[in-house]
Design an enzyme around this catalytic site. Structure first.
Site, PDB file in Angstrom:
ATOM      1  N   TYR A 146       0.663  -1.200  -0.010  1.00 30.82           N
ATOM      2  CA  TYR A 146       0.046   0.087  -0.144  1.00 30.82           C
ATOM      3  C   TYR A 146       0.804   1.138   0.011  1.00 30.82           C
ATOM      4  O   TYR A 146       0.681   2.018  -0.774  1.00 30.82           O
ATOM      5  CB  TYR A 146      -0.866   0.176   1.046  1.00 30.82           C
ATOM      6  CG  TYR A 146      -1.963   1.129   1.311  1.00 30.82           C
ATOM      7  CD1 TYR A 146      -2.938   1.141   0.312  1.00 30.82           C
ATOM      8  CD2 TYR A 146      -1.662   1.975   2.450  1.00 30.82           C
ATOM      9  CE1 TYR A 146      -3.987   2.278   0.512  1.00 30.82           C
ATOM     10  CE2 TYR A 146      -2.641   3.177   2.388  1.00 30.82           C
ATOM     11  CZ  TYR A 146      -3.779   3.203   1.499  1.00 30.82           C
ATOM     12  OH  TYR A 146      -4.668   4.227   1.719  1.00 30.82           O
ATOM     13  N   LYS A 150       1.334   3.996  -2.908  1.00 25.26           N
ATOM     14  CA  LYS A 150       0.715   5.497  -3.020  1.00 25.26           C
ATOM     15  C   LYS A 150       1.935   6.565  -3.155  1.00 25.26           C
ATOM     16  O   LYS A 150       1.887   7.481  -3.549  1.00 25.26           O
ATOM     17  CB  LYS A 150       0.085   5.733  -1.476  1.00 25.26           C
ATOM     18  CG  LYS A 150      -1.196   4.981  -1.337  1.00 25.26           C
ATOM     19  CD  LYS A 150      -2.342   5.527  -2.085  1.00 25.26           C
ATOM     20  CE  LYS A 150      -3.596   4.851  -1.924  1.00 25.26           C
ATOM     21  NZ  LYS A 150      -4.838   5.502  -2.862  1.00 25.26           N
ATOM     22  N   ARG A 187     -10.151  -2.590  10.632  1.00 23.42           N
ATOM     23  CA  ARG A 187      -9.509  -1.461  11.272  1.00 23.42           C
ATOM     24  C   ARG A 187      -9.969  -1.278  12.615  1.00 23.42           C
ATOM     25  O   ARG A 187     -10.846  -1.819  13.148  1.00 23.42           O
ATOM     26  CB  ARG A 187      -9.861   0.096  10.577  1.00 23.42           C
ATOM     27  CG  ARG A 187      -8.868  -0.252   9.186  1.00 23.42           C
ATOM     28  CD  ARG A 187      -8.969   0.951   8.414  1.00 23.42           C
ATOM     29  NE  ARG A 187      -9.976   1.222   7.513  1.00 23.42           N
ATOM     30  CZ  ARG A 187     -10.100   2.022   6.442  1.00 23.42           C
ATOM     31  NH1 ARG A 187      -9.220   2.761   5.984  1.00 23.42           N
ATOM     32  NH2 ARG A 187     -11.259   1.758   5.693  1.00 23.42           N
TER      33      ARG A 187
END
Ligand code: UDP
Length: 319
Positions: A146, A150, A187
């Site tokens: 990730y 990004k 999360r």
């Protein structure tokens, strides 16, 4: 004339709130999503109001026929559990998906807005994190899929600006929470709320002294819309500077739900950042923006959402 916005990842948590806010401001929105981690139910209510949904994977060519004023590239798995489950799609949507979305923006002469992340700072050695900090990321760790996607997306977006003169914005989004997070996205906020509402143990990873700073989704969306219309091509942090430990968050959620759950500790995931807090001086100055929703208020709205959701899930599935 109505302005048109294309949002990739429109059926996701933030994408759906952005779509809704832009429709409310009179934009036409074309929402693209492959529903890997998004949910069409998040945007169903918008289709009667100028929202067009296209189920498509943006790692393949993106086709939009009408003129477009903004391309908002929001598509990506965004919770650590999701990007551990989908490491290659995460890398592809950050790399190939960003390239395609940039290509669409260039073809339409649209302004391109990238959903970047505080994860570009990795496990930060500077605190709080300002946009000038280059980060501390492990490229081959589990979060690297990730973080590096990004970081690549920011580099690619900036290259399109420098080489093609494309008008760009880069939002570095810190932890955001609110209704429409997936209850099982792994999360902290959805886990803690679901566990507290079900009377299960609340799972704090590690000693719980690691910190996060939580921004309510309506504040975040307001910041993104201000950024769309601002005159800056530099990255801008968007998040709430109010920092708290994960253990404190768990206690707040247990109290706010009125639950009798207790905290249990589980192993800390690899490369879990020890601290995270945005320096939002740039957003304050350029966007005249800062978060307004207090944690208690945002948590109450989020808890209400999950309470209603759990009420609709059959008991066996909810266990
Ligand atoms: N966390 C936790 N228990 C959970 C889920 C997460 O203690 O059930 C911790 C996680 O290890 C991290 C923090 O909460 O330190 C925030 O995790 P989250 O997955 O929400 O997002 P991150 O900020 O790590 O991307």
């Amino acid at each position: 004339m109505k302005r048109t916005v294309v949002i990739t990842g429109a059926a996701g948590f933030i994408g759906s709130h952005l779509s809704e806010a832009l429709i409310a401001r009179g934009y036409a929105v074309v929402g693209i999503d492959n529903l890997l981690t998004g949910d069409a139910a998040n945007v169903d209510h918008l289709t009667a109001r100028g929202f067009r949904f296209v189920e498509q994977d943006v790692t393949n060519h993106i086709r939009v026929d009408e003129p477009v004023d903004f391309v908002l590239h929001w598509a990506s798995p965004a919770s650590p559990a999701d990007y551990l489950n989908f490491p290659i799609p995460t890398l592809k949507v950050g790399a190939l998906g960003t390239h395609n979305a940039l290509g669409l923006a260039l073809a339409k002469q649209a302004t391109f807005v990238l959903a970047s992340t505080s994860e570009v700072y990795g496990d930060p050695l500077e605190h709080p994190q300002s946009e000038a900090y280059w980060g501390n990321v492990n490229p081959i760790g589990p979060r690297g899929v990730y973080d590096e996607a990004k970081r690549f997306a920011e580099a690619m977006t900036t290259a399109y600006h420098r080489y093609h003169g494309l008008d760009i914005r880069i939002a570095r989004i810190f932890n955001t929470y609110g209704p429409r997070m997936r209850i099982d996205d792994g999360r902290a906020v959805p886990n803690f709320i679901a566990q507290a509402l079900r009377g299960q143990d609340v799972t704090v990873y590690g000693d719980g002294e690691q910190t996060r700073s939580l921004c309510y989704v309506s504040d975040l969306v307001d910041g993104v819309i201000r950024l769309m219309h601002a005159q800056t091509t530099e990255p801008v942090n968007l998040g709430n500077p109010l920092e708290l430990s994960v253990a404190a968050l768990a206690r707040r959620i247990i109290a706010a739900t009125g639950s009798r759950s207790t905290i249990v500790h589980k192993p800390l995931p690899v490369d879990d950042p020890r601290v995270r807090q945005p320096d939002i001086a740039r957003a304050r100055e350029l966007l005249a923006w800062e978060p307004r929703v207090p944690l208690a208020e945002g948590l109450a709205a989020t808890i209400e959402y999950f309470r209603a959701k759990l009420g609709r899930i059959p008991a066996s599935a909810a266990d």
